[in-house]
Design an enzyme around this catalytic site. Structure first.
Site, PDB file in Angstrom:
ATOM      1  N   CYS A  53      -6.508  -3.714  -0.840  1.00 59.44           N
ATOM      2  CA  CYS A  53      -6.821  -5.107  -0.356  1.00 59.44           C
ATOM      3  C   CYS A  53      -6.418  -4.972   1.350  1.00 59.44           C
ATOM      4  O   CYS A  53      -7.264  -5.742   2.219  1.00 59.44           O
ATOM      5  CB  CYS A  53      -6.236  -6.202  -0.947  1.00 59.44           C
ATOM      6  SG  CYS A  53      -6.628  -6.507  -2.509  1.00 59.44           S
ATOM      7  N   CYS A  86      -1.474  -6.070  -2.989  1.00 59.00           N
ATOM      8  CA  CYS A  86      -2.585  -5.115  -3.160  1.00 59.00           C
ATOM      9  C   CYS A  86      -2.938  -4.181  -2.004  1.00 59.00           C
ATOM     10  O   CYS A  86      -3.458  -4.644  -1.067  1.00 59.00           O
ATOM     11  CB  CYS A  86      -4.053  -5.824  -3.702  1.00 59.00           C
ATOM     12  SG  CYS A  86      -5.440  -4.842  -3.722  1.00 59.00           S
TER      13      CYS A  86
END
Length: 78
Positions: A26, A23
């Site tokens: 993230c 991600c």
């Protein structure tokens, strides 16, 4: 080894960062959380939970996207 329940049972607030290795947002959040930890010091604990390795936590808290941030204190989600 501490369980998730043990980790969030602290009287000190616990910020849980639910993330995934793949991600991109993230990865950006990781840098932001590092700065948060630097400013908050020991008044806040930050833990990272990989959603791909902890699907039971994701299901329990109905997490459908990452990153997801949750705050707990004394075992209760705030």
């Amino acid at each position: 080894m501490e369980t998730f329940a043990d980790l969030i049972s602290s009287p000190t607030p616990v910020l849980v960062d639910v993330f995934a290795e793949w991600c991109a947002p993230c990865k950006i959040m990781a840098g932001i959380l590092k700065k948060v930890k630097e400013t908050q010091g020991d008044s806040l604990r930050i833990i990272k939970i990989d959603i791909d390795k902890n699907m039971n936590i994701a299901q329990h808290y109905a997490i459908s996207s990452v990153p997801t941030l949750m705050i707990f204190k004394n075992g209760k989600q705030l």
